[in-house]
Design a protein around this motif. Structure first.
Motif, mmCIF file in Angstrom:
data_model
loop_
_atom_site.group_PDB
_atom_site.id
_atom_site.type_symbol
_atom_site.label_atom_id
_atom_site.label_comp_id
_atom_site.label_asym_id
_atom_site.label_seq_id
_atom_site.Cartn_x
_atom_site.Cartn_y
_atom_site.Cartn_z
ATOM 1 N N PHE A 29 0.848 -1.186 0.000
ATOM 2 C CA PHE A 29 0.000 0.000 0.000
ATOM 3 C C PHE A 29 0.887 1.240 0.000
ATOM 4 C CE2 PHE A 29 -2.776 -2.913 2.716
ATOM 5 C CZ PHE A 29 -3.609 -3.258 1.667
ATOM 6 N N ASP A 30 0.604 2.196 -0.901
ATOM 7 C CA ASP A 30 1.296 3.484 -0.806
ATOM 8 C C ASP A 30 0.712 4.231 0.392
ATOM 9 O OD1 ASP A 30 -1.148 4.671 -1.612
ATOM 10 O OD2 ASP A 30 -0.512 4.791 -3.705
ATOM 11 N N ALA A 35 -3.359 4.521 4.638
ATOM 12 C CA ALA A 35 -4.283 5.237 5.535
ATOM 13 C C ALA A 35 -5.709 4.719 5.359
ATOM 14 C CB ALA A 35 -4.211 6.734 5.271
ATOM 15 N N ARG A 36 -6.137 4.523 4.105
ATOM 16 C CA ARG A 36 -7.494 3.990 3.866
ATOM 17 C C ARG A 36 -7.602 2.553 4.372
ATOM 18 N NH1 ARG A 36 -6.700 6.883 -1.048
ATOM 19 N NH2 ARG A 36 -6.249 4.952 -2.185
ATOM 20 N N TRP A 37 -6.529 1.764 4.175
ATOM 21 C CA TRP A 37 -6.512 0.387 4.650
ATOM 22 C C TRP A 37 -6.713 0.322 6.157
ATOM 23 C CZ3 TRP A 37 -6.865 -4.620 4.042
ATOM 24 C CH2 TRP A 37 -6.298 -5.472 4.979
ATOM 25 N N ARG A 38 -5.945 1.118 6.878
ATOM 26 C CA ARG A 38 -6.033 1.080 8.340
ATOM 27 C C ARG A 38 -7.391 1.550 8.834
ATOM 28 N NH1 ARG A 38 0.154 3.012 9.677
ATOM 29 N NH2 ARG A 38 1.087 0.998 9.147
ATOM 30 N N LYS A 39 -7.942 2.567 8.201
ATOM 31 C CA LYS A 39 -9.275 3.045 8.578
ATOM 32 C C LYS A 39 -10.307 1.935 8.341
ATOM 33 C CE LYS A 39 -12.644 6.655 7.704
ATOM 34 N NZ LYS A 39 -12.987 7.841 6.915
ATOM 35 N N ALA A 40 -10.213 1.280 7.201
ATOM 36 C CA ALA A 40 -11.154 0.197 6.890
ATOM 37 C C ALA A 40 -10.946 -0.994 7.824
ATOM 38 C CB ALA A 40 -10.987 -0.231 5.439
ATOM 39 N N ALA A 41 -9.688 -1.312 8.109
ATOM 40 C CA ALA A 41 -9.377 -2.488 8.924
ATOM 41 C C ALA A 41 -9.971 -2.403 10.318
ATOM 42 C CB ALA A 41 -7.858 -2.675 9.014
ATOM 43 N N ILE A 42 -9.991 -1.207 10.909
ATOM 44 C CA ILE A 42 -10.494 -1.094 12.276
ATOM 45 C C ILE A 42 -11.996 -0.836 12.338
ATOM 46 C CG2 ILE A 42 -8.263 -0.360 13.173
ATOM 47 C CD1 ILE A 42 -9.389 2.516 13.288
ATOM 48 N N GLY A 43 -12.618 -0.593 11.201
ATOM 49 C CA GLY A 43 -14.045 -0.281 11.172
ATOM 50 C C GLY A 43 -14.895 -1.468 10.751
ATOM 51 N N PRO A 44 -16.154 -1.190 10.440
ATOM 52 C CA PRO A 44 -17.067 -2.260 9.998
ATOM 53 C C PRO A 44 -16.579 -2.992 8.752
ATOM 54 C CG PRO A 44 -18.300 -0.266 10.522
ATOM 55 C CD PRO A 44 -16.841 0.099 10.584
ATOM 56 N N ALA A 45 -15.865 -2.299 7.887
ATOM 57 C CA ALA A 45 -15.342 -2.946 6.677
ATOM 58 C C ALA A 45 -14.359 -4.051 7.036
ATOM 59 C CB ALA A 45 -14.682 -1.921 5.765
ATOM 60 N N LEU A 85 -4.750 -7.483 10.762
ATOM 61 C CA LEU A 85 -4.930 -6.640 9.580
ATOM 62 C C LEU A 85 -4.016 -5.421 9.615
ATOM 63 C CD1 LEU A 85 -8.835 -6.718 9.261
ATOM 64 C CD2 LEU A 85 -7.144 -8.166 8.101
ATOM 65 N N LEU A 86 -3.865 -4.824 10.777
ATOM 66 C CA LEU A 86 -3.064 -3.602 10.895
ATOM 67 C C LEU A 86 -1.585 -3.839 10.601
ATOM 68 C CD1 LEU A 86 -4.771 -2.097 14.046
ATOM 69 C CD2 LEU A 86 -4.878 -1.198 11.701
ATOM 70 N N ARG A 87 -1.099 -5.054 10.793
ATOM 71 C CA ARG A 87 0.307 -5.362 10.532
ATOM 72 C C ARG A 87 0.628 -5.502 9.045
ATOM 73 N NH1 ARG A 87 -0.466 -8.792 14.979
ATOM 74 N NH2 ARG A 87 -0.675 -10.582 13.593
ATOM 75 N N ARG A 88 -0.374 -5.524 8.218
ATOM 76 C CA ARG A 88 -0.143 -5.759 6.787
ATOM 77 C C ARG A 88 0.407 -4.535 6.072
ATOM 78 N NH1 ARG A 88 -2.265 -10.333 4.594
ATOM 79 N NH2 ARG A 88 -3.475 -11.610 6.019
ATOM 80 N N ARG A 89 1.337 -4.790 5.148
ATOM 81 C CA ARG A 89 1.901 -3.750 4.272
ATOM 82 C C ARG A 89 1.132 -3.696 2.959
ATOM 83 N NH1 ARG A 89 7.810 -2.844 5.385
ATOM 84 N NH2 ARG A 89 8.276 -4.155 7.154
ATOM 85 N N GLY A 90 0.416 -4.750 2.667
ATOM 86 C CA GLY A 90 -0.363 -4.902 1.450
ATOM 87 C C GLY A 90 -1.254 -6.113 1.644
ATOM 88 N N LEU A 91 -2.059 -6.412 0.653
ATOM 89 C CA LEU A 91 -2.916 -7.592 0.753
ATOM 90 C C LEU A 91 -3.005 -8.242 -0.618
ATOM 91 C CD1 LEU A 91 -4.705 -9.433 2.425
ATOM 92 C CD2 LEU A 91 -6.614 -7.902 1.975
ATOM 93 N N THR A 92 -2.473 -9.432 -0.697
ATOM 94 C CA THR A 92 -2.519 -10.204 -1.933
ATOM 95 C C THR A 92 -3.110 -11.571 -1.650
ATOM 96 O OG1 THR A 92 -0.290 -11.055 -1.591
ATOM 97 C CG2 THR A 92 -0.505 -9.060 -2.934
ATOM 98 N N TRP A 125 -13.470 -6.083 -2.338
ATOM 99 C CA TRP A 125 -13.333 -5.412 -1.042
ATOM 100 C C TRP A 125 -12.199 -4.402 -1.109
ATOM 101 C CZ3 TRP A 125 -9.946 -4.083 2.618
ATOM 102 C CH2 TRP A 125 -10.443 -3.689 3.864
ATOM 103 N N LEU A 126 -11.053 -4.797 -1.638
ATOM 104 C CA LEU A 126 -9.914 -3.883 -1.765
ATOM 105 C C LEU A 126 -10.273 -2.672 -2.614
ATOM 106 C CD1 LEU A 126 -6.931 -6.339 -2.238
ATOM 107 C CD2 LEU A 126 -7.150 -4.629 -0.420
ATOM 108 N N HIS A 127 -10.923 -2.913 -3.726
ATOM 109 C CA HIS A 127 -11.300 -1.805 -4.612
ATOM 110 C C HIS A 127 -12.236 -0.834 -3.914
ATOM 111 C CE1 HIS A 127 -12.185 0.309 -8.307
ATOM 112 N NE2 HIS A 127 -13.469 0.133 -8.062
ATOM 113 N N ARG A 128 -13.195 -1.370 -3.179
ATOM 114 C CA ARG A 128 -14.184 -0.508 -2.524
ATOM 115 C C ARG A 128 -13.600 0.272 -1.360
ATOM 116 N NH1 ARG A 128 -19.995 -2.299 0.107
ATOM 117 N NH2 ARG A 128 -20.579 -0.199 0.710
ATOM 118 N N TYR A 129 -12.801 -0.365 -0.524
ATOM 119 C CA TYR A 129 -12.375 0.281 0.712
ATOM 120 C C TYR A 129 -10.958 0.869 0.684
ATOM 121 C CZ TYR A 129 -16.566 -1.793 2.617
ATOM 122 O OH TYR A 129 -17.868 -2.132 2.841
ATOM 123 N N VAL A 130 -10.115 0.385 -0.215
ATOM 124 C CA VAL A 130 -8.739 0.867 -0.237
ATOM 125 C C VAL A 130 -8.441 1.661 -1.519
ATOM 126 C CG1 VAL A 130 -6.313 0.180 -0.093
ATOM 127 C CG2 VAL A 130 -8.032 -1.070 1.206
ATOM 128 N N GLY A 131 -9.092 1.279 -2.589
ATOM 129 C CA GLY A 131 -8.918 2.004 -3.846
ATOM 130 C C GLY A 131 -7.848 1.433 -4.714
#
Length: 131
Positions: A29-30, A35-45, A85-92, A125-131
Motif C-alpha cells: 500500500f502506498d 491510511a485507507r486500509w487502516r481506517k477500513a481495517a479497524i471499522g465495519p469494513a 490486519l493492521l500489521r499488513r503492508r499490502g494484501l494479496t 473489497w480492496l477496490h471498494r475500501y482501499v482504492g
C-alpha cells in the motif's frame, strides 16, 4: 511470448503470472492507500474482510505474507483486536499451485477464471475500501 506479471495503472497493483505464481491484490500500500486500509481495517469494513480471508485460507489460497510488519503500528494498541490486519503492508491472494502440465494448455484459462471468481470478493473489497 512469455506471460509475465505486469503493472496495472497503479504501480503497487500486480496482476499476472510469473514463475508459475498467480494471484491478485495490492503488494504494498502506498501512503494514501495505507491510511485507507487502516481506517477500513479497524471499522465495519474490517469485520467484513475477516470472513473473506478465512474462506480463502480454508480453500487453499495464500493470503499471508512473510514481510508484513512484526508489530501492530502506532498509534494502535499492540493488542488491537484487528492487529492481524493492521500489521499488513499490502494484501494479496495467491492462487493454489498450478496443476502439473496445465501451464501451457488452453485449459489454463478455465483454471484461472475459476480462481479469479473465487478471489473476487477480496479484490472487490480492496477496490471498494482501499482504492
Amino acid at each position: 511470448r512469455d506471460l509475465h506479471s505486469f503493472p496495472t495503472r497503479r504501480s503497487s497493483d500486480l496482476v499476472g503470472l510469473d514463475e508459475e505464481y498467480v494471484g491478485g491484490g495490492c503488494w504494498y500500500f502506498d501512503a494514501a492507500r495505507l491510511a485507507r486500509w487502516r481506517k477500513a481495517a479497524i471499522g465495519p469494513a474490517g469485520a467484513k474482510l475477516l470472513p473473506i480471508l478465512a474462506r480463502l485460507r480454508k480453500a487453499g489460497y495464500q493470503v499471508d505474507r512473510d514481510d508484513d510488519y512484526h508489530r501492530v503500528p502506532k498509534p494502535f494498541a499492540p493488542d488491537h483486536p484487528r492487529g492481524e490486519l493492521l500489521r499488513r503492508r499490502g494484501l494479496t491472494c495467491g492462487f493454489p499451485a498450478i496443476p502439473a502440465g496445465l501451464l501451457h494448455e488452453p485449459a489454463l484459462a478455465d483454471w484461472l477464471f475459476q480462481h479469479a471468481r473465487a478471489t473476487a470478493p477480496l479484490i472487490l473489497w480492496l477496490h471498494r475500501y482501499v482504492g
